[in-house]
Design a protein around this motif. Structure first.
Motif, PDB file in Angstrom:
ATOM      1  N   VAL A  97       0.848  -1.201   0.000  1.00 25.79           N
ATOM      2  CA  VAL A  97       0.000   0.000   0.000  1.00 25.79           C
ATOM      3  C   VAL A  97       0.880   1.247   0.000  1.00 25.79           C
ATOM      4  N   ASP A  98       2.006   1.200  -0.728  1.00 25.24           N
ATOM      5  CA  ASP A  98       2.951   2.315  -0.702  1.00 25.24           C
ATOM      6  C   ASP A  98       3.060   3.072  -2.021  1.00 25.24           C
ATOM      7  N   ASP A  99       2.029   2.993  -2.878  1.00 25.60           N
ATOM      8  CA  ASP A  99       2.015   3.831  -4.075  1.00 25.60           C
ATOM      9  C   ASP A  99       1.853   5.301  -3.672  1.00 25.60           C
ATOM     10  N   PHE A 100       2.521   6.186  -4.398  1.00 23.53           N
ATOM     11  CA  PHE A 100       2.462   7.611  -4.088  1.00 23.53           C
ATOM     12  C   PHE A 100       1.069   8.170  -4.383  1.00 23.53           C
ATOM     13  N   HIS A 101       0.575   9.069  -3.523  1.00 19.08           N
ATOM     14  CA  HIS A 101      -0.628   9.868  -3.791  1.00 19.08           C
ATOM     15  C   HIS A 101      -1.760   9.018  -4.372  1.00 19.08           C
ATOM     16  N   THR A 102      -2.151   7.983  -3.650  1.00 16.60           N
ATOM     17  CA  THR A 102      -3.122   7.011  -4.162  1.00 16.60           C
ATOM     18  C   THR A 102      -4.248   6.798  -3.162  1.00 16.60           C
ATOM     19  N   TYR A 103      -5.471   6.728  -3.687  1.00 14.92           N
ATOM     20  CA  TYR A 103      -6.620   6.385  -2.855  1.00 14.92           C
ATOM     21  C   TYR A 103      -6.836   4.876  -2.931  1.00 14.92           C
ATOM     22  N   TYR A 104      -6.709   4.228  -1.771  1.00 19.73           N
ATOM     23  CA  TYR A 104      -6.863   2.780  -1.695  1.00 19.73           C
ATOM     24  C   TYR A 104      -8.259   2.417  -1.193  1.00 19.73           C
ATOM     25  N   THR A 105      -8.891   1.473  -1.894  1.00 21.67           N
ATOM     26  CA  THR A 105     -10.035   0.765  -1.332  1.00 21.67           C
ATOM     27  C   THR A 105      -9.485  -0.511  -0.723  1.00 21.67           C
ATOM     28  N   VAL A 106      -9.590  -0.626   0.598  1.00 17.25           N
ATOM     29  CA  VAL A 106      -8.975  -1.729   1.334  1.00 17.25           C
ATOM     30  C   VAL A 106     -10.065  -2.717   1.728  1.00 17.25           C
ATOM     31  N   LYS A 107      -9.975  -3.922   1.177  1.00 14.55           N
ATOM     32  CA  LYS A 107     -10.923  -4.979   1.508  1.00 14.55           C
ATOM     33  C   LYS A 107     -10.299  -5.880   2.570  1.00 14.55           C
ATOM     34  N   LEU A 108     -10.922  -5.910   3.730  1.00 15.09           N
ATOM     35  CA  LEU A 108     -10.408  -6.705   4.843  1.00 15.09           C
ATOM     36  C   LEU A 108     -10.963  -8.129   4.790  1.00 15.09           C
ATOM     37  N   ARG A 109     -10.339  -9.014   5.553  1.00 18.10           N
ATOM     38  CA  ARG A 109     -10.769 -10.415   5.574  1.00 18.10           C
ATOM     39  C   ARG A 109     -11.460 -10.710   6.900  1.00 18.10           C
ATOM     40  N   PRO A 110     -12.447 -11.618   6.883  1.00 18.41           N
ATOM     41  CA  PRO A 110     -13.160 -11.958   8.120  1.00 18.41           C
ATOM     42  C   PRO A 110     -12.265 -12.727   9.079  1.00 18.41           C
TER      43      PRO A 110
END
Length: 219
Positions: free
Chosen positions: A116-129
């Motif tokens: 998750v270290d891309d510059f200036h990026t909006y991440y949609t983070v999908k978590l696991r149960p």
């Protein structure tokens, strides 16, 4: 006789003593033991060593710097103690990325650590149960030394950051709500990070299966 052939000859003697004309084979000469314990850190006590394929280097504590020669940490004469963590524009620039991207989706896994270290990026983070809630662990490598902020879409998510190489948690420098710039980011967690250092970021546990996130370095 070259060293390899000498060793082979000695081994043959051990298997056939009568042919070699002796009752006891000549002992092999072992190299002297290394007197330096494997746990010795050349950068201690004011830092710790990072051993990487590109070369070993010292990650020195705040107020110290890597010596110009050799592996050690020395006092940094230019160090000025911080008077508090600054959150900069309180999320205004990060909110720009919520609308304009670039956009990346990452999915938490038990078999790998998504980056998750891309510059200036909006991440949609999908978590696991996990255990009736959701969690996720990710990899983040700092690209500079200084203040970094993790912007999240909600304040109700535990955040843990660990320096991967030594397993040491990094204490947050501060937390607070973002400014009223967008609905996509509502919470900030500040850290003081070091260039080239790999970190492990864990989000959760939380009842939310998905989060929005931006990580920025503040100049």
């Amino acid at each position: 006789m070259s060293a390899p052939f000498h060793v082979l000859a000695l081994a043959a003697c051990a298997l056939a003593l009568s042919a070699c004309g002796g009752d006891t084979p000549e002992p092999l000469i072992e190299p002297p033991p290394d007197d330096t314990p494997a746990s010795t850190d050349p950068c201690a006590p004011n830092g710790h060593v990072h051993r990487e394929p590109a070369g070993d280097w010292c990650h020195c504590n705040r107020g110290y710097r890597a010596a110009a020669e050799g592996l050690s940490c020395e006092t940094d004469p230019d160090y000025v103690p911080s008077e508090g963590f600054s959150f900069g524009d309180n999320g205004e620039h990060a909110c720009w990325h919520v609308t304009n991207g670039p956009f990346v989706t990452v999915t938490a896994s038990t078999t790998r650590l998504p980056r998750v270290d891309d510059f200036h990026t909006y991440y949609t983070v999908k978590l696991r149960p996990e255990g009736g809630q959701y969690t996720g662990t990710f990899s983040y490598k700092a690209f500079a030394t200084g203040n970094f902020v993790i912007y999240l879409s909600t304040p109700d998510v535990p955040v843990t950051l660990v320096e991967t190489a030594i397993g040491t948690p990094v204490t947050p420098a501060g937390t607070r709500p973002t400014g009223d710039y967008c609905d996509g980011l509502k919470h900030m967690v500040g850290y003081e990070l070091t260039d080239r250092v790999q970190y492990t970021l864990t989000l959760g546990p939380t009842p939310l299966p998905e989060l929005g996130m931006v990580i920025e370095h503040l100049p």
